[in-house]
Design a protein around this motif. Structure first.
Motif, PDB file in Angstrom:
ATOM      1  N   GLN A  38       0.839  -1.201   0.000  1.00  0.00           N
ATOM      2  CA  GLN A  38       0.000   0.000   0.000  1.00  0.00           C
ATOM      3  C   GLN A  38       0.878   1.256   0.000  1.00  0.00           C
ATOM      4  OE1 GLN A  38      -2.631   0.736   3.326  1.00  0.00           O
ATOM      5  NE2 GLN A  38      -4.228   1.574   2.004  1.00  0.00           N
ATOM      6  N   VAL A  39       1.740   1.352  -0.980  1.00  0.00           N
ATOM      7  CA  VAL A  39       2.595   2.531  -1.129  1.00  0.00           C
ATOM      8  C   VAL A  39       1.786   3.637  -1.800  1.00  0.00           C
ATOM      9  CG1 VAL A  39       4.662   3.436  -2.267  1.00  0.00           C
ATOM     10  CG2 VAL A  39       4.700   1.158  -1.205  1.00  0.00           C
ATOM     11  N   ILE A  40       1.964   4.862  -1.323  1.00  0.00           N
ATOM     12  CA  ILE A  40       1.208   6.002  -1.847  1.00  0.00           C
ATOM     13  C   ILE A  40       2.153   6.939  -2.589  1.00  0.00           C
ATOM     14  CG2 ILE A  40      -0.329   7.923  -1.290  1.00  0.00           C
ATOM     15  CD1 ILE A  40      -1.486   5.207  -0.575  1.00  0.00           C
ATOM     16  N   VAL A  41       1.740   7.361  -3.788  1.00  0.00           N
ATOM     17  CA  VAL A  41       2.446   8.410  -4.523  1.00  0.00           C
ATOM     18  C   VAL A  41       1.541   9.638  -4.553  1.00  0.00           C
ATOM     19  CG1 VAL A  41       3.380   9.146  -6.746  1.00  0.00           C
ATOM     20  CG2 VAL A  41       3.773   6.807  -5.944  1.00  0.00           C
ATOM     21  N   LEU A  42       2.028  10.751  -4.006  1.00  0.00           N
ATOM     22  CA  LEU A  42       1.298  12.017  -4.051  1.00  0.00           C
ATOM     23  C   LEU A  42       1.722  12.773  -5.299  1.00  0.00           C
ATOM     24  CD1 LEU A  42       1.585  13.220  -0.343  1.00  0.00           C
ATOM     25  CD2 LEU A  42      -0.344  12.114  -1.449  1.00  0.00           C
ATOM     26  N   ARG A  43       0.731  13.256  -6.048  1.00  0.00           N
ATOM     27  CA  ARG A  43       1.036  13.891  -7.334  1.00  0.00           C
ATOM     28  C   ARG A  43       0.040  14.999  -7.635  1.00  0.00           C
ATOM     29  NH1 ARG A  43       1.844   9.831 -12.084  1.00  0.00           N
ATOM     30  NH2 ARG A  43       3.813   9.653 -10.932  1.00  0.00           N
ATOM     31  N   ARG A  44       0.549  16.065  -8.257  1.00  0.00           N
ATOM     32  CA  ARG A  44      -0.333  17.108  -8.780  1.00  0.00           C
ATOM     33  C   ARG A  44      -0.832  16.667 -10.148  1.00  0.00           C
ATOM     34  NH1 ARG A  44       0.041  21.289 -12.375  1.00  0.00           N
ATOM     35  NH2 ARG A  44       2.230  20.818 -12.758  1.00  0.00           N
ATOM     36  N   ILE A  45      -2.154  16.696 -10.344  1.00  0.00           N
ATOM     37  CA  ILE A  45      -2.714  16.304 -11.636  1.00  0.00           C
ATOM     38  C   ILE A  45      -3.073  17.546 -12.440  1.00  0.00           C
ATOM     39  CG2 ILE A  45      -3.462  14.032 -10.886  1.00  0.00           C
ATOM     40  CD1 ILE A  45      -6.223  15.121 -10.394  1.00  0.00           C
ATOM     41  N   ASP A  46      -3.625  17.340 -13.647  1.00  0.00           N
ATOM     42  CA  ASP A  46      -3.763  18.421 -14.622  1.00  0.00           C
ATOM     43  C   ASP A  46      -4.592  19.604 -14.134  1.00  0.00           C
ATOM     44  OD1 ASP A  46      -2.208  17.039 -16.390  1.00  0.00           O
ATOM     45  OD2 ASP A  46      -3.877  16.190 -17.519  1.00  0.00           O
ATOM     46  N   ASP A  47      -5.614  19.352 -13.303  1.00  0.00           N
ATOM     47  CA  ASP A  47      -6.453  20.463 -12.856  1.00  0.00           C
ATOM     48  C   ASP A  47      -5.884  21.167 -11.631  1.00  0.00           C
ATOM     49  OD1 ASP A  47      -6.881  18.616 -10.895  1.00  0.00           O
ATOM     50  OD2 ASP A  47      -9.058  18.504 -11.126  1.00  0.00           O
ATOM     51  N   GLY A  48      -4.656  20.814 -11.237  1.00  0.00           N
ATOM     52  CA  GLY A  48      -3.996  21.486 -10.130  1.00  0.00           C
ATOM     53  C   GLY A  48      -4.275  20.887  -8.774  1.00  0.00           C
ATOM     54  N   THR A  49      -5.093  19.837  -8.697  1.00  0.00           N
ATOM     55  CA  THR A  49      -5.402  19.232  -7.411  1.00  0.00           C
ATOM     56  C   THR A  49      -4.363  18.175  -7.042  1.00  0.00           C
ATOM     57  OG1 THR A  49      -6.824  17.557  -8.420  1.00  0.00           O
ATOM     58  CG2 THR A  49      -7.873  19.608  -7.722  1.00  0.00           C
ATOM     59  N   MET A  50      -4.304  17.863  -5.746  1.00  0.00           N
ATOM     60  CA  MET A  50      -3.403  16.834  -5.249  1.00  0.00           C
ATOM     61  C   MET A  50      -4.116  15.493  -5.249  1.00  0.00           C
ATOM     62  SD  MET A  50      -0.321  16.443  -3.904  1.00  0.00           S
ATOM     63  CE  MET A  50       0.225  17.783  -2.854  1.00  0.00           C
ATOM     64  N   ALA A  51      -3.462  14.471  -5.764  1.00  0.00           N
ATOM     65  CA  ALA A  51      -4.068  13.144  -5.825  1.00  0.00           C
ATOM     66  C   ALA A  51      -3.130  12.118  -5.222  1.00  0.00           C
ATOM     67  CB  ALA A  51      -4.400  12.770  -7.266  1.00  0.00           C
ATOM     68  N   GLY A  52      -3.713  11.033  -4.733  1.00  0.00           N
ATOM     69  CA  GLY A  52      -2.929   9.931  -4.197  1.00  0.00           C
ATOM     70  C   GLY A  52      -3.084   8.696  -5.059  1.00  0.00           C
ATOM     71  N   VAL A  85      -7.260   6.724   2.151  1.00  0.00           N
ATOM     72  CA  VAL A  85      -6.127   7.408   1.532  1.00  0.00           C
ATOM     73  C   VAL A  85      -6.344   8.914   1.484  1.00  0.00           C
ATOM     74  CG1 VAL A  85      -4.799   7.678  -0.601  1.00  0.00           C
ATOM     75  CG2 VAL A  85      -5.439   5.398   0.192  1.00  0.00           C
ATOM     76  N   ASN A  86      -7.564   9.349   1.137  1.00  0.00           N
ATOM     77  CA  ASN A  86      -7.829  10.782   1.028  1.00  0.00           C
ATOM     78  C   ASN A  86      -7.627  11.488   2.362  1.00  0.00           C
ATOM     79  OD1 ASN A  86      -8.454  10.346  -1.623  1.00  0.00           O
ATOM     80  ND2 ASN A  86     -10.668  10.435  -1.343  1.00  0.00           N
ATOM     81  N   THR A  87      -8.150  10.900   3.439  1.00  0.00           N
ATOM     82  CA  THR A  87      -7.973  11.483   4.769  1.00  0.00           C
ATOM     83  C   THR A  87      -6.506  11.480   5.157  1.00  0.00           C
ATOM     84  OG1 THR A  87     -10.167  10.742   5.460  1.00  0.00           O
ATOM     85  CG2 THR A  87      -8.596  11.286   7.205  1.00  0.00           C
ATOM     86  N   TRP A  88      -5.801  10.400   4.833  1.00  0.00           N
ATOM     87  CA  TRP A  88      -4.381  10.313   5.168  1.00  0.00           C
ATOM     88  C   TRP A  88      -3.579  11.415   4.482  1.00  0.00           C
ATOM     89  CZ3 TRP A  88      -0.187   9.837   1.987  1.00  0.00           C
ATOM     90  CH2 TRP A  88       1.043   9.660   2.628  1.00  0.00           C
ATOM     91  N   ILE A  89      -3.891  11.713   3.215  1.00  0.00           N
ATOM     92  CA  ILE A  89      -3.166  12.761   2.494  1.00  0.00           C
ATOM     93  C   ILE A  89      -3.305  14.090   3.222  1.00  0.00           C
ATOM     94  CG2 ILE A  89      -3.095  14.124   0.364  1.00  0.00           C
ATOM     95  CD1 ILE A  89      -3.891  11.593  -1.145  1.00  0.00           C
TER      96      ILE A  89
END
Length: 228
Positions: free
Chosen positions: A156-170, A206-210
């Protein structure tokens, strides 16, 4: 190391901008190759800059963009550098120095950039920045960080990334499957400014963890328009 982590997360937050609604893996494109970009580079916190004045070399500076996006220069004091291209900062400094110097000729050189790095955190042996020297997968970045600890929960490794609309995703990855050859697609290619987190225990939401991870590692308010 704690200060370095905070600077890196603040840098990522600066890039993300005002929006940071975390989303699940389904909302994130899975890259199949190292991403190319045609956009002109914009200076970021943590970048090291050379500021050179052709006719006034005594004012030359080599400095690092602070976490608030500013640099401090002789004669013109604090200047916001983050978010500008080197050409835009050059034009601004030429105008700023014009009030102090007869014929300023400024050159801005980005000596080192944080944009070609990712941050590897959690249950790895050497948490910290990893430089992308070419196409780099999650497992390769973890290897550069000294490998995972026995206590790591690699499924359960998480990669945090900015996506095209500028939001943060996991992006949630099962690296156990990749390690054992069951599903190589779990070992995705990283993009500049990604954060790789290897947990010690199961992350139920995952969302809460981010949100909690960002709050824990960035002192708020940080003055960069970040909202959770």
């Amino acid at each position: 190391m704690k200060a370095l982590k905070i600077l890196w997360l603040v840098t990522l937050t600066f890039i993300v901008g005002c929006s940071s609604q975390a989303t699940g893996r389904a909302g994130v494109p899975q890259p199949s190759s190292y991403p190319a970009t045609s956009k002109e580079y914009r200076i970021q916190p943590g970048d090291q800059l050379d500021i050179k004045l052709f006719y006034n070399p005594e004012l030359n500076e080599q400095l690092t963009v602070r976490s608030d996006g500013r640099i401090t220069l002789q004669l013109v004091n604090d200047v916001v550098a983050a978010g500008l291209t080197p050409a835009e900062l050059t034009a601004f400094l030429n105008k700023a120095y014009a009030g102090e110097l007869e014929n300023p000729k400024v050159a801005v050189i980005v000596r080192t950039s944080v944009a070609d790095k990712v941050y590897v955190d959690g249950e790895v042996n050497r948490a910290g920045l990893v430089t992308l020297t070419g196409p780099t997968t999650v497992l390769q970045s973890i290897s550069q960080a000294g490998g995972i600890k026995e206590s790591a929960k690699a499924d359960q490794v998480i990669v945090l990334r900015r996506i095209d609309d500028g939001t943060m995703a996991g992006i949630e990855l099962n690296l156990e499957q990749a390690l054992h050859g069951a599903d190589a697609s779990q070992d995705i290619f990283l993009q500049p400014n990604d954060i790789v987190y290897v947990p010690k225990s199961t992350i139920s939401n995952v969302n809460t963890w981010i949100d909690l991870y960002i709050r824990k590692n960035i002192p708020l308010p940080i003055g960069l328009g970040y909202s959770l």
